[in-house]
Design an enzyme around this catalytic site. Structure first.
Site, PDB file in Angstrom:
ATOM      1  CG  ASP A  26      71.552  47.257 -14.297  1.00  0.00           C
ATOM      2  OD1 ASP A  26      71.354  48.488 -14.130  1.00  0.00           O
ATOM      3  OD2 ASP A  26      72.334  46.597 -13.580  1.00  0.00           O
ATOM      4  CG  ASP A 201      73.067  50.573   9.111  1.00  0.00           C
ATOM      5  OD1 ASP A 201      72.319  51.457   8.680  1.00  0.00           O
ATOM      6  OD2 ASP A 201      72.661  49.451   9.492  1.00  0.00           O
ATOM      7  CD  GLU A 272      70.915  54.784  11.204  1.00  0.00           C
ATOM      8  OE1 GLU A 272      69.851  55.087  10.659  1.00  0.00           O
ATOM      9  OE2 GLU A 272      71.349  53.614  11.215  1.00  0.00           O
TER      10      GLU A 272
HETATM   11  C1  BGC Z   1      69.520  51.908   7.564  1.00  0.00           C
HETATM   12  C2  BGC Z   1      68.325  51.271   6.944  1.00  0.00           C
HETATM   13  C3  BGC Z   1      68.445  49.770   7.153  1.00  0.00           C
HETATM   14  C4  BGC Z   1      68.664  49.424   8.635  1.00  0.00           C
HETATM   15  C5  BGC Z   1      69.128  48.025   8.815  1.00  0.00           C
HETATM   16  C6  BGC Z   1      69.278  51.594   9.024  1.00  0.00           C
HETATM   17  O1  BGC Z   1      69.433  52.409   9.939  1.00  0.00           O
HETATM   18  O2  BGC Z   1      69.622  53.283   7.327  1.00  0.00           O
HETATM   19  O3  BGC Z   1      68.159  51.591   5.599  1.00  0.00           O
HETATM   20  O4  BGC Z   1      67.283  49.140   6.717  1.00  0.00           O
HETATM   21  O5  BGC Z   1      69.646  50.251   9.202  1.00  0.00           O
HETATM   22  O6  BGC Z   1      70.442  47.897   8.385  1.00  0.00           O
END
Ligand code: BGC
Length: 515
Positions: A26, A201, A272
């Site tokens: 796909d 994240d 992060e």
């Molecule tokens: C992720 C991104 C994402 C953002 C919002 C970030 O730090 O690595 O890819 O767009 O968070 O979730």
């Protein structure tokens, strides 16, 4: 001294699932595709994989907009495919980390669908709902990271809701303990399925709906810069919600850590933290009982770093290492131009020197104390693709700001496995979600894995050698970074070994000497 945990020295291979390997024609990568390539990753000698989100999602931000945290988006496969993938990864000795998005979800998530209906439903307080000002306008002048206002109007409630990113990514209200409980249930769901850890994240954007909301102040010295956020005078200054160290973030981290600690086998939580002050971050985010490590941004500088810049970035980051604070380094990921691209220009290198440079940078980051994330394709010295036509762009951030800023598609193009196969062996489809890069065909994964002297093979040899070095594997000690104008030098030290690590940016070589 306690022996180090696996994640303190881990080399982690980041997979962007949409672009790794398509198994069903796909044009979009999927979990069975990843499973079919796990040998390639294990043979490299890395310790773990981190897979960017593959959960149910309308894919407005390609998975970072989750509509069900406990299911797989159909285009990526099924839970059974996930179980097969993790079983094979573990068989090959690879730990598996997944990417949980705790700060926001998709507007399609059942939580938001319910919350937006009225001011008094059971989920009414799960998001940041705020009344308009007297003149009907949004509560503050805050801007979204992806462009436009950070507030959108919901007619059913006659209120605004907050979103740090797209309007379709409403911020969860972490002042509400029910939100925390729902997310820790998500952690249990995946730990029960065997995952070894999470990349969390955008932890810095977790926030609580704490009134009064205050306007950011105009920046009187404002000068527009190259990045979208540098073009917005009110972007993230004093009062918007992306401030570090809100108590809600730490409550969330503690709750997640308690869940991680209730499982056997050293589960790993890596948060992060963008725009972080690494020292503040280690004192707060990785204080005892919180996250294990912060994913550090010092080496991810969008424009690339000079040798002096690298020295400074590493020195600052390493200063954050303390009894509990641990760091994970990265030079590339799915959000920034690939390091092979960034580092060529500032250091005045030609494309021919790309491979040597890429290998040097990989060895450098892997030699630092802490863990390392390498992004798919770095083992092939892939650079970014600069010529994606605007009408084929996919990244909502890039689309919003093109052509002054091209966003993140340039580093997200599909992996090339076999230069002779259609679509470089990524997919049988006539069209893939982002174009396959012609330039990557001379760096096809399977061919590079078999070619003597390729970056893949040299990296594999380096990772195998590193495992035999006590200074790298048994202690978190490193001297300050010194060296002349074109080199970085530091020692790694354990009880039984001192290893001088030298990274020469003139000759593009790394050398290691026991002293
Ligand atoms: C992720 C991104 C994402 C953002 C919002 C970030 O730090 O690595 O890819 O767009 O968070 O979730």
């Amino acid at each position: 001294m306690a022996p180090l945990k696996w994640w303190e020295t881990a080399t982690i291979y980041q997979i962007y699932p949409r672009s790794f390997q398509d198994s069903n024609g796909d044009g979009i990568g999927d979990l069975p595709g990843i499973t079919s390539r796990l040998d390639y990753i294990a043979n490299l000698g890395v310790d773990a994989i981190w897979i960017s989100p593959f959960f149910k999602s309308p894919q407005k931000d390609f998975g970072y907009d989750v509509s069900d945290y406990c299911d797989i988006n159909p285009e990526y496969g099924t839970l059974a495919d996930f179980d097969e993938m993790i079983a094979k990864a573990h068989e090959l000795g690879l730990k598996l980390m997944i990417d949980i998005v705790p700060a926001h979800c998709s507007d399609q998530h059942a939580w938001f669908q319910e919350s937006r209906q009225s001011r008094d439903n059971p989920k009414a307080d799960w998001f940041h709902w705020v009344d308009p000002l007297d003149d009907g306008s949004a509560p503050t002048n805050w801007l979204s990271f992806f462009g436009g206002r950070a507030w959108s109007w919901e007619p059913r409630r006659q209120q605004y809701y907050l979103h740090n990113f797209l309007a379709s990514q409403p911020n969860l209200n972490h002042a509400n303990p029910a939100v925390r409980d729902a997310l820790t249930d998500v952690a249990r769901f995946w730990f029960d399925r065997g995952v070894d850890g999470f990349r969390l994240d955008a932890v810095h954007t977790i926030n609580a709906d704490e009134a009064p909301y205050q306007d950011n102040k105009p920046n009187l010295n404002f000068v527009p810069g190259p990045m979208p956020q540098d073009q917005q005078p009110f972007f993230r200054q004093l009062h918007d919600s992306a401030q570090l160290n809100q108590p809600a973030i730490q409550q969330f981290s503690e709750a997640f850590r308690a869940v991680a600690d209730s499982y056997e086998g050293d589960k790993f939580l890596m948060g992060e933290l963008h725009g972080d002050d690494p020292i503040l971050a280690s004192q707060t985010f990785t204080a005892p009982g919180r996250l294990h490590a912060t994913y550090n941004f010092n080496l991810l500088e969008w424009g690339g770093l000079s040798v002096a810049g690298l020295k400074e970035a590493i020195t600052k980051a390493i200063g954050a290492f303390n009894e509990t604070g641990r760091l994970t380094f990265a030079f590339s990921n799915h959000d920034v131009p690939r390091v092979a691209t960034r580092q060529l220009a500032p250091l005045g290198l030609t494309e021919d020197q790309q491979e040597a440079m890429q290998l040097l940078l990989l060895k450098l980051e892997i030699s630092l104390i802490g863990s390392t994330c390498i992004f798919q394709g770095e083992e092939l010295a892939c650079a970014d693709i600069q010529d994606i036509p605007i009408d084929q762009m996919q990244d909502p951030w890039g689309i919003e700001f093109a052509p002054i800023f091209l966003g993140r598609d340039t580093c997200r193009t599909p992996m090339v496995w076999d230069s002779k196969a259609p679509q470089g062996g990524f997919s049988d489809a006539n069209q893939t979600w982002l174009p396959v890069a012609e330039a990557h065909k001379k760096r096809a994964g399977l061919e590079e894995a078999g070619r003597d002297g390729s970056v893949y093979q040299d990296l594999a040899a380096f990772l195998a050698w590193r495992k035999t070095q006590p200074a790298m594997m048994t202690a978190n000690q490193m001297t300050e970074v010194t060296g002349g104008e074109t080199e970085l030098v530091f020692d790694r030290i354990s009880e039984t070994q001192t290893l001088r690590c030298r990274f020469d940016f003139e000759n593009l070589t790394a050398s290691f000497e026991e002293i």
